[in-house]
Each structure stands twice: as C-alpha cells, then as structure tokens.
Design a protein around this motif. Structure first.
Motif, PDB file in Angstrom:
ATOM      1  N   ASN A  90      19.987 -14.325 -47.612  1.00 28.00           N
ATOM      2  CA  ASN A  90      20.538 -13.865 -46.345  1.00 28.00           C
ATOM      3  C   ASN A  90      20.320 -12.385 -46.112  1.00 28.00           C
ATOM      4  N   ASN A  97      21.861  -9.350 -43.424  1.00 28.25           N
ATOM      5  CA  ASN A  97      22.849  -8.989 -42.403  1.00 28.25           C
ATOM      6  C   ASN A  97      22.400  -7.706 -41.721  1.00 28.25           C
ATOM      7  N   THR A 153      24.879  -4.508 -41.213  1.00 25.28           N
ATOM      8  CA  THR A 153      25.486  -3.718 -42.290  1.00 25.28           C
ATOM      9  C   THR A 153      24.442  -2.830 -42.955  1.00 25.28           C
ATOM     10  N   THR A 173      21.792  -7.587 -48.010  1.00 26.03           N
ATOM     11  CA  THR A 173      21.164  -8.885 -48.288  1.00 26.03           C
ATOM     12  C   THR A 173      21.901  -9.573 -49.428  1.00 26.03           C
ATOM     13  N   THR A 174      21.721 -10.868 -49.536  1.00 27.68           N
ATOM     14  CA  THR A 174      22.181 -11.635 -50.699  1.00 27.68           C
ATOM     15  C   THR A 174      21.071 -12.575 -51.129  1.00 27.68           C
ATOM     16  N   GLN A 223      17.723 -16.594 -43.908  1.00 31.89           N
ATOM     17  CA  GLN A 223      18.692 -16.552 -42.816  1.00 31.89           C
ATOM     18  C   GLN A 223      18.969 -15.099 -42.444  1.00 31.89           C
ATOM     19  N   ASN A 267      21.098 -12.648 -40.046  1.00 31.72           N
ATOM     20  CA  ASN A 267      22.337 -12.651 -39.288  1.00 31.72           C
ATOM     21  C   ASN A 267      22.491 -11.380 -38.452  1.00 31.72           C
ATOM     22  N   SER A 268      23.343 -11.471 -37.435  1.00 31.09           N
ATOM     23  CA  SER A 268      23.746 -10.317 -36.610  1.00 31.09           C
ATOM     24  C   SER A 268      22.578  -9.685 -35.871  1.00 31.09           C
ATOM     25  N   SER A 309      23.280  -6.917 -33.319  1.00 33.12           N
ATOM     26  CA  SER A 309      23.576  -5.543 -33.745  1.00 33.12           C
ATOM     27  C   SER A 309      22.424  -4.597 -33.451  1.00 33.12           C
ATOM     28  N   ASN A 334      23.491 -16.087 -32.922  1.00 30.99           N
ATOM     29  CA  ASN A 334      23.222 -14.767 -33.494  1.00 30.99           C
ATOM     30  C   ASN A 334      22.571 -14.845 -34.881  1.00 30.99           C
ATOM     31  N   VAL A 335      21.974 -16.010 -35.189  1.00 30.69           N
ATOM     32  CA  VAL A 335      21.374 -16.233 -36.505  1.00 30.69           C
ATOM     33  C   VAL A 335      19.991 -16.858 -36.336  1.00 30.69           C
TER      34      VAL A 335
END
Length: 439
Positions: free
Chosen positions: A4, A6, A9, A323-324, A358, A360-361, A364, A405-406
């Motif tokens: 993932n 983001n 962030t 990230t993850t 994936q 996300n956001s 932003s 939003n993904v």
C-alpha cells in the motif's frame, strides 16, 4: 496480498538511503567512470583493504600497502560526497583469508602489538586528513570464526580496549559496531554480552551496525524485525538509541532488480542507511560497484540491477509518502511525490505470484476520487551481473478505473528477478509508478 501507498502522509525528504556499497571500488581512482557513481546516488562506502593484492595487513607485514588502498577508496568516496566506513579488522589482516597462524589482539595476554597497530593507524588517519566523513568499524563479524577465532570474552576485551584507545587518541571520530553477522536478539549471547559490556564500561559506539545477508525465508533477516528488536534491546539495557546502519545487506540471490527494490523500500521506511553486500572475492571484490557493473575489456557497463538504483537515485526525488509491505513480507513499495509527479517503486523478494499495488488518498494531490488513469509500463530486465542491460523497455499503456479515492492494480510477478516501471498520466501531469510485476 497488497502493498500500500498513502499519498496523503509525507515521511520526509528523499535522500536515497539504500545507495551504499561494500567494497566494489578499484584502487585506481577514476577507473570506474564518474557517471556510474553519480547516477546511482552513491553515498556510502565501506572498505578496509580486504584481499587487496600484495598487501596482507598488519599481522603479515602488509599494512602500508593496505592502508594506501584504504586511502584511495576514501578519496573516491569523498569525490562523490559519500561517507566512508573503515573496517579496521581488514587493516589488521583479519579479512577471512588469514591463516591459522594469524595473531589477534591480546595474544599471550599482551596488548603491545595491537597498540602498535592502533598507534600507527591513528597517526596515518591524521596525516592523511581522514578524520571527517568517516566512521571506524572496529571488527567485522566477530561472531563468525572466519574473522575472529578467540571467543566472546576476548572480543569484548578487544572492543573495550579499542574504544578507549581511539577516544583518547582520536577524539570526535565516530565509532561503529558491532557489525555482527547475526541479527540483534535477546536470545543471542554475543549480542546480549556485548550490550551488557558497553553499558557497564561506557564504550557504546556512536553508530550501531549489523548485517542482514541471511535467508529470505527468515523473518529475522528483515528490518521489519531487527530495527524494533534493536530499539527494544537498547532500551532494556538503558542505552541511548542512536543511528542504525546496515553495513552489509542482501544475499547474493537477492541482487537482482526485484530484490534491490524490496530492500530500498525497507531502508526508506525505517530511515536507515544500507550498504549492499559484496559476494565477490580476490581482485573482483574491489571492482564493479559490488556487482552492479560488468566490464568488457576496460569498458564498464551497467547490469539490470544497476538500472533500478539509477532510477531510484536519479528519478525518485521530492518527498516520501507512507507505504506498507505485503503481509507475507515478500512485496514492498517506496513512493515519492515531486512537482505533481508520483513515483512508486515496488519490489518482490525472490517471489513469484500475484500481488496488488493499492494507492490511497489520491485526492490529497488534487485528483478526483474516482475516474480512469492511464498506466504506461516499462520493464527492467535481468540477465546476470555480467550482462549489459540498458534503459527499461516501454511496454505501452493500460487504462485503469478507480473509485473511493483508491487505485488498485495487480502485480503479476511471473519470475523472481524482473522489475517494471509504470507511469500514469492524470490531467496531463505524469504520475510514475515503478513496481516489480507487470499489469
């Protein structure tokens, strides 16, 4: 399984923490053309003259030649703004090639010979202006008998003696260690004994170092395990949590485009510098930028893994975003945002199968929460460390719809080496994604 990103962030500036190398730099300055250093973001070099031809180290009368080799490597590092980690045990002669007749510090309960070495070493560092942008690594992998045969108690005494000598005679130069081959663990006697010693006599290093070159199936051979383990150990012994460096990372099988990207993601997430391991020997140990280059005659060329580091350093600028990695720890991602460009590097760790990336956001960055994004894919190929590989191959575009939003799309990891770079054009701004897999 997912890796993932983001986009909402920020995790700080991009400084390319994984662009260090172990050895890999020739004694002749300028032998490797400068572009190979600058394009990969070369920022750390660790060396000590190991296996240098004709110079066997202090214990065999070959200290001077080996020190000159170290000096040359230091000058190369500084030419490109890289920091230098000096392996003192290499200069002593304990580089894995020493025979059973090798002497070690405090043999016959006498520090005299070792102190002669330390005195000469300190004098040479000062005489050659090698007291800045350098860290002194006291002994390499003392927990392996190929480098240290005198047991734990003697090692602890040598550590304390060396730290006290250097801090008395070379004040202000950072010390690094313990650079053990095994990862920090509360069940490892070498680690716990060393931590107890440095707490008791005040000889903690300025920089904590260890190696991650084990099995890809071992969860301990991973920053996700060892970084928090080291924090917990230091806390349990009441020691200050300082800088962490992995001064050797990656086993030989991981030195492919996908593996490089996986390690890059790990180092960036944990804000730690890393120096890629070097599995060559003899003259090759001090060449090829630790197997990132090949050579035809005297002409160097980049291999496929080098192209990943080049993309990472030359293109992935701006600020990092969170990230993850995947839950099986086999797929990970690194992402940056720069001038409305998003670049994501995803790498697999010797794995095949299907994963999902994936993102996300998206809003932003001022993007719509739903719509269609066009993805252009470029392939980074691998044919071996001694095979030339040029710029990635353009594989064309695919349109992806997204909502909520993904944005998600699959990573088809059909082999364990190849990496792909993808670019997304959104509202005429190009958003770049580099991942190990192909959509």
């Amino acid at each position: 399984m997912y890796t993932n990103v983001n986009l909402g962030t920020s995790t700080g500036a991009s400084v390319h923490r994984a662009s260090g190398v172990l050895y890999g730099v020739p004694n002749t300055q300028g032998q490797i053309p400068s572009a190979f250093y600058t394009d990969m973001g070369f920022n750390y070099l660790s060396a000590g003259g190991a296996q240098y031809t004709g110079a066997t180290g202090w214990i065999y009368g070959g200290y001077t030649g080996r020190f000159q080799n170290v000096l040359s490597n230091y000058k190369t590092a500084r030419t490109y703004g890289a920091q230098f980690i000096l392996k003192m045990s290499d200069l002593w002669g304990a580089d894995g090639t020493q025979g059973t007749d090798a002497i070690y510090p405090f043999d016959n309960s006498d520090w005299t010979e070792y102190d002669r070495f330390l005195t000469q070493f300190v004098a040479d560092l000062k005489a050659n202006g090698m007291t800045s942008n350098i860290k002194l690594l006291i002994w390499n992998e003392p927990d392996l008998t190929v480098f240290w045969t005198k047991g734990l108690a003697r090692y602890l005494d040598t550590w304390s003696h060396t730290v006290n000598f250097l801090r008395s005679n070379l004040s202000g130069v950072p010390l690094a260690g313990p650079s053990m081959a095994n990862m920090p663990s509360s069940s490892n006697t070498w680690w716990t004994s060393w931590l107890a010693r440095i707490k008791a006599d005040g000889t903690a290093p300025d920089v904590y170092t260890w190696h991650l070159e084990g099995s890809t199936s071992d969860v301990n051979d991973d920053l996700q395990t060892t970084q928090p383990a080291m924090v917990n150990l230091l806390n349990s012994y009441g020691l200050t949590i300082g800088e962490f460096i992995i001064d050797e990372y990656g086993n030989s099988g991981e030195q492919v485009p996908g593996g490089a990207a996986w390690w890059i993601a790990r180092f960036e997430r944990y804000n730690m510098s890393g120096l890629r391991g070097n599995w060559a020997s003899g003259a090759a140990l001090q060449d090829y930028l630790a197997s990132l280059l090949g050579k035809s005659g005297s002409t160097y060329f980049a291999n496929g893994e080098y192209q990943v580091y080049k993309y990472y350093a030359s293109s992935m600028k701006g600020y990092r975003v969170a990230t993850t990695g995947s839950t099986d720890r086999k797929m990970d991602s690194y992402a940056v945002v720069d001038s409305n460009l998003v670049r994501i590097l995803v790498g697999g760790r010797q794995v095949t199968g299907t994963y999902m990336l994936q993102i996300n956001s998206l809003s932003s960055l001022g993007l719509a929460t739903s719509g269609t994004i066009t993805v252009r894919t470029r392939q980074f190929s691998w044919s071996g460390s001694a095979v030339s590989v040029g710029a990635p191959t353009d594989l064309g575009t695919v349109d992806h719809t997204y909502s909520g939003n993904v944005l998600s799309f699959p990573i088809y990891q059909t082999d364990s080496t190849t990496t792909w770079a993808s670019s997304l054009v959104i509202n005429q701004s190009e958003h770049l994604f580099c991942f190990s897999g192909q959509e």
